[in-house]
Design a protein around this motif. Structure first.
Motif, PDB file in Angstrom:
ATOM      1  N   ARG A  89     -58.649 -45.003 -12.695  1.00 49.29           N
ATOM      2  CA  ARG A  89     -57.249 -44.660 -12.468  1.00 49.29           C
ATOM      3  C   ARG A  89     -56.602 -45.723 -11.586  1.00 49.29           C
ATOM      4  O   ARG A  89     -57.265 -46.309 -10.721  1.00 49.29           O
ATOM      5  CB  ARG A  89     -57.108 -43.285 -11.813  1.00 49.29           C
ATOM      6  CG  ARG A  89     -57.746 -42.156 -12.606  1.00 49.29           C
ATOM      7  CD  ARG A  89     -57.480 -40.805 -11.966  1.00 49.29           C
ATOM      8  NE  ARG A  89     -56.076 -40.429 -12.069  1.00 49.29           N
ATOM      9  CZ  ARG A  89     -55.552 -39.782 -13.112  1.00 49.29           C
ATOM     10  NH1 ARG A  89     -56.313 -39.454 -14.145  1.00 49.29           N
ATOM     11  NH2 ARG A  89     -54.272 -39.458 -13.124  1.00 49.29           N
ATOM     12  N   CYS A  90     -55.325 -45.960 -11.820  1.00 50.47           N
ATOM     13  CA  CYS A  90     -54.584 -46.927 -11.010  1.00 50.47           C
ATOM     14  C   CYS A  90     -53.691 -46.150 -10.051  1.00 50.47           C
ATOM     15  O   CYS A  90     -52.744 -45.469 -10.478  1.00 50.47           O
ATOM     16  CB  CYS A  90     -53.745 -47.841 -11.901  1.00 50.47           C
ATOM     17  SG  CYS A  90     -52.896 -49.159 -10.984  1.00 50.47           S
ATOM     18  N   SER A  91     -54.008 -46.228  -8.771  1.00 60.72           N
ATOM     19  CA  SER A  91     -53.192 -45.545  -7.769  1.00 60.72           C
ATOM     20  C   SER A  91     -52.074 -46.472  -7.313  1.00 60.72           C
ATOM     21  O   SER A  91     -52.242 -47.692  -7.235  1.00 60.72           O
ATOM     22  CB  SER A  91     -54.042 -45.117  -6.574  1.00 60.72           C
ATOM     23  OG  SER A  91     -54.636 -46.248  -5.955  1.00 60.72           O
ATOM     24  N   ILE A  92     -50.923 -45.877  -7.025  1.00 65.38           N
ATOM     25  CA  ILE A  92     -49.737 -46.629  -6.621  1.00 65.38           C
ATOM     26  C   ILE A  92     -49.377 -46.191  -5.208  1.00 65.38           C
ATOM     27  O   ILE A  92     -48.896 -45.074  -4.992  1.00 65.38           O
ATOM     28  CB  ILE A  92     -48.561 -46.378  -7.585  1.00 65.38           C
ATOM     29  CG1 ILE A  92     -49.000 -46.601  -9.036  1.00 65.38           C
ATOM     30  CG2 ILE A  92     -47.386 -47.286  -7.237  1.00 65.38           C
ATOM     31  CD1 ILE A  92     -47.951 -46.200 -10.059  1.00 65.38           C
ATOM     32  N   ALA A  93     -49.627 -47.053  -4.252  1.00 67.28           N
ATOM     33  CA  ALA A  93     -49.435 -46.714  -2.843  1.00 67.28           C
ATOM     34  C   ALA A  93     -47.987 -46.317  -2.570  1.00 67.28           C
ATOM     35  O   ALA A  93     -47.046 -46.907  -3.109  1.00 67.28           O
ATOM     36  CB  ALA A  93     -49.824 -47.901  -1.966  1.00 67.28           C
ATOM     37  N   ASP A 100     -54.056 -42.648 -15.220  1.00 64.84           N
ATOM     38  CA  ASP A 100     -55.311 -42.866 -15.937  1.00 64.84           C
ATOM     39  C   ASP A 100     -55.146 -44.074 -16.853  1.00 64.84           C
ATOM     40  O   ASP A 100     -54.450 -44.013 -17.869  1.00 64.84           O
ATOM     41  CB  ASP A 100     -55.665 -41.627 -16.766  1.00 64.84           C
ATOM     42  CG  ASP A 100     -57.071 -41.701 -17.363  1.00 64.84           C
ATOM     43  OD1 ASP A 100     -57.622 -42.819 -17.464  1.00 64.84           O
ATOM     44  OD2 ASP A 100     -57.610 -40.647 -17.743  1.00 64.84           O
ATOM     45  N   VAL A 101     -55.774 -45.182 -16.484  1.00 64.93           N
ATOM     46  CA  VAL A 101     -55.656 -46.397 -17.286  1.00 64.93           C
ATOM     47  C   VAL A 101     -56.921 -46.665 -18.092  1.00 64.93           C
ATOM     48  O   VAL A 101     -56.954 -47.585 -18.910  1.00 64.93           O
ATOM     49  CB  VAL A 101     -55.324 -47.617 -16.393  1.00 64.93           C
ATOM     50  CG1 VAL A 101     -53.955 -47.449 -15.759  1.00 64.93           C
ATOM     51  CG2 VAL A 101     -56.384 -47.847 -15.329  1.00 64.93           C
ATOM     52  N   GLN A 102     -57.946 -45.861 -17.872  1.00 61.62           N
ATOM     53  CA  GLN A 102     -59.181 -46.008 -18.643  1.00 61.62           C
ATOM     54  C   GLN A 102     -59.098 -45.216 -19.944  1.00 61.62           C
ATOM     55  O   GLN A 102     -59.513 -45.690 -21.003  1.00 61.62           O
ATOM     56  CB  GLN A 102     -60.378 -45.535 -17.816  1.00 61.62           C
ATOM     57  CG  GLN A 102     -61.723 -45.710 -18.518  1.00 61.62           C
ATOM     58  CD  GLN A 102     -62.885 -45.427 -17.577  1.00 61.62           C
ATOM     59  OE1 GLN A 102     -62.946 -45.970 -16.471  1.00 61.62           O
ATOM     60  NE2 GLN A 102     -63.800 -44.564 -18.002  1.00 61.62           N
ATOM     61  N   PRO A 104     -56.005 -43.563 -21.497  1.00 64.02           N
ATOM     62  CA  PRO A 104     -54.575 -43.240 -21.429  1.00 64.02           C
ATOM     63  C   PRO A 104     -54.055 -42.379 -22.574  1.00 64.02           C
ATOM     64  O   PRO A 104     -52.854 -42.109 -22.646  1.00 64.02           O
ATOM     65  CB  PRO A 104     -53.920 -44.623 -21.466  1.00 64.02           C
ATOM     66  CG  PRO A 104     -54.864 -45.445 -22.281  1.00 64.02           C
ATOM     67  CD  PRO A 104     -56.241 -44.953 -21.931  1.00 64.02           C
ATOM     68  N   GLY A 105     -54.939 -41.965 -23.482  1.00 59.62           N
ATOM     69  CA  GLY A 105     -54.501 -41.121 -24.586  1.00 59.62           C
ATOM     70  C   GLY A 105     -53.966 -41.932 -25.753  1.00 59.62           C
ATOM     71  O   GLY A 105     -54.285 -43.113 -25.915  1.00 59.62           O
ATOM     72  N   ASP A 106     -53.131 -41.294 -26.551  1.00 60.42           N
ATOM     73  CA  ASP A 106     -52.648 -41.920 -27.779  1.00 60.42           C
ATOM     74  C   ASP A 106     -51.516 -42.914 -27.558  1.00 60.42           C
ATOM     75  O   ASP A 106     -51.142 -43.633 -28.486  1.00 60.42           O
ATOM     76  CB  ASP A 106     -52.165 -40.839 -28.760  1.00 60.42           C
ATOM     77  CG  ASP A 106     -53.309 -39.986 -29.285  1.00 60.42           C
ATOM     78  OD1 ASP A 106     -54.447 -40.499 -29.348  1.00 60.42           O
ATOM     79  OD2 ASP A 106     -53.067 -38.809 -29.614  1.00 60.42           O
ATOM     80  N   SER A 107     -50.965 -42.944 -26.354  1.00 59.79           N
ATOM     81  CA  SER A 107     -49.802 -43.802 -26.092  1.00 59.79           C
ATOM     82  C   SER A 107     -50.014 -44.624 -24.826  1.00 59.79           C
ATOM     83  O   SER A 107     -49.416 -44.343 -23.775  1.00 59.79           O
ATOM     84  CB  SER A 107     -48.533 -42.948 -25.967  1.00 59.79           C
ATOM     85  OG  SER A 107     -48.348 -42.133 -27.102  1.00 59.79           O
ATOM     86  N   PRO A 108     -50.856 -45.649 -24.903  1.00 60.87           N
ATOM     87  CA  PRO A 108     -51.107 -46.475 -23.713  1.00 60.87           C
ATOM     88  C   PRO A 108     -49.851 -47.113 -23.135  1.00 60.87           C
ATOM     89  O   PRO A 108     -49.794 -47.397 -21.932  1.00 60.87           O
ATOM     90  CB  PRO A 108     -52.079 -47.545 -24.229  1.00 60.87           C
ATOM     91  CG  PRO A 108     -52.732 -46.930 -25.427  1.00 60.87           C
ATOM     92  CD  PRO A 108     -51.686 -46.068 -26.053  1.00 60.87           C
ATOM     93  N   LEU A 109     -48.832 -47.327 -23.975  1.00 65.50           N
ATOM     94  CA  LEU A 109     -47.606 -47.943 -23.475  1.00 65.50           C
ATOM     95  C   LEU A 109     -46.879 -47.018 -22.498  1.00 65.50           C
ATOM     96  O   LEU A 109     -46.208 -47.488 -21.574  1.00 65.50           O
ATOM     97  CB  LEU A 109     -46.681 -48.307 -24.640  1.00 65.50           C
ATOM     98  CG  LEU A 109     -45.591 -49.349 -24.344  1.00 65.50           C
ATOM     99  CD1 LEU A 109     -46.212 -50.694 -23.991  1.00 65.50           C
ATOM    100  CD2 LEU A 109     -44.655 -49.499 -25.531  1.00 65.50           C
TER     101      LEU A 109
END
Length: 306
Positions: A89-93, A100-102, A104-109
């Motif tokens: 996962r990519c956390s945004i401080a 979830d970037v590993q 991301p489901g059917d729509s990574p965009l």
């Protein structure tokens, strides 16, 4: 309020020109103190009108994934104090967000778009040229994603004076897309009557707007209601898919903020000159035909006061 980040109306960019310039790869994505507000607005739009802010053709998932991977790699290297990868996962401080970037489901965009303030558009080459094959567009500048989805770029630009099918500009753009090899950027500006990031407009609404004679601004008060909307656009060829990623970053500032800029007289004069040099078709496209003179008057007074 801070000074505007970009001032393309200062003469550095000509309206209704292609104006592409090579950009530094490290400057691909812009990050500022409004990150949380932009991401919150994206969350709201995805929750309320998902079909209006995201589209994708079948067969674009791998390209979407390529965009996500490129973004994550860039963000974690360029802004390590803000973006961190933890267990896929990519956390945004500072935002409480973790994407979830590993998986991301059917729509990574969509996952990619939730990391940044930019909108993300995928262009794909076909028999009829480069077309809009997928996109996350939460902050449109007077156009609708669903209306342009699947269209080739010359038809997308159909309403833009001198950029539609069969024009020299359309041919130049197609050629540049075919030969794109480095990251490039360009800027647009427009003026709107509020500070809304989500600012859609259909082609039909644009035509209706051009016929209006009343001011766009409540009470015709540009000082109180006019906002400068600057688009920073980038283009880059994706190395694996060969698709082109088009990013759009919106910057919104009240027009009145220019009065506090250290270079206020020059900016006001240049902006007024650009407005005066727009022809009727261009004014109609920007929705400024009814307000051009009062905007120029406001900027002229700003120049004198500076």
């Amino acid at each position: 309020m801070t000074d505007p980040t970009h001032t393309p109306y200062d003469g550095s960019s000509k309206p209704f020109a292609i104006g592409l310039k090579q950009a530094e790869p490290r400057d691909w994505i812009e990050l500022d103190g409004h990150l949380e507000a932009y991401l919150a607005e994206k969350d709201r739009l995805y929750a309320e009108i998902p079909d209006k802010v995201f589209v994708a053709e079948p067969g674009t998932k791998q390209s979407q994934r390529e965009v996500l991977d490129l973004l994550v790699a860039h963000l974690t290297e360029r802004f390590p104090e803000t973006y961190r990868i933890e267990e896929g996962r990519c956390s945004i401080a500072g935002t409480g967000r973790s994407i979830d970037v590993q998986n991301p489901g059917d729509s990574p965009l969509v996952a990619a778009s939730k990391l940044v303030q930019e909108d993300l558009i995928l262009m794909r080459r076909g028999d009829d040229g480069w077309r809009l094959a997928a996109g996350s567009l939460c902050f449109p500048s007077s156009w609708r994603l669903t209306e342009k989805f699947g269209q080739p770029i010359d038809k997308i630009h159909g309403p833009v004076p001198d950029f539609g099918p069969g024009t020299r500009m359309a041919e130049l753009i197609a050629r540049m897309f075919d030969k794109l090899a480095v990251l490039v950027e360009r800027f647009n500006w427009s003026i709107q009557a509020d500070g809304s990031l989500y600012h859609p407009l259909s082609d039909r609404q644009r035509l209706a707007r051009s016929a209006e004679t009343e001011s766009t601004f409540p009470g015709a008060d540009v000082a109180a209601h006019a906002f400068i909307r600057v688009e920073r656009q980038t283009l880059r060829k994706l190395p694996v898919s060969g698709d082109i990623l088009f990013t759009i970053r919106i910057h919104l500032d009240p027009l009145a903020v220019l009065a506090r800029h250290e270079d206020s007289p020059r900016l006001a004069a240049s902006f007024a000159d650009q407005l005066m040099n727009l022809d009727r078709q261009q004014l109609d496209y920007k929705g400024l035909a009814a307000d051009r003179d009062r905007l120029v008057g406001f900027l002229s007074e700003m120049k004198k006061a500076g």
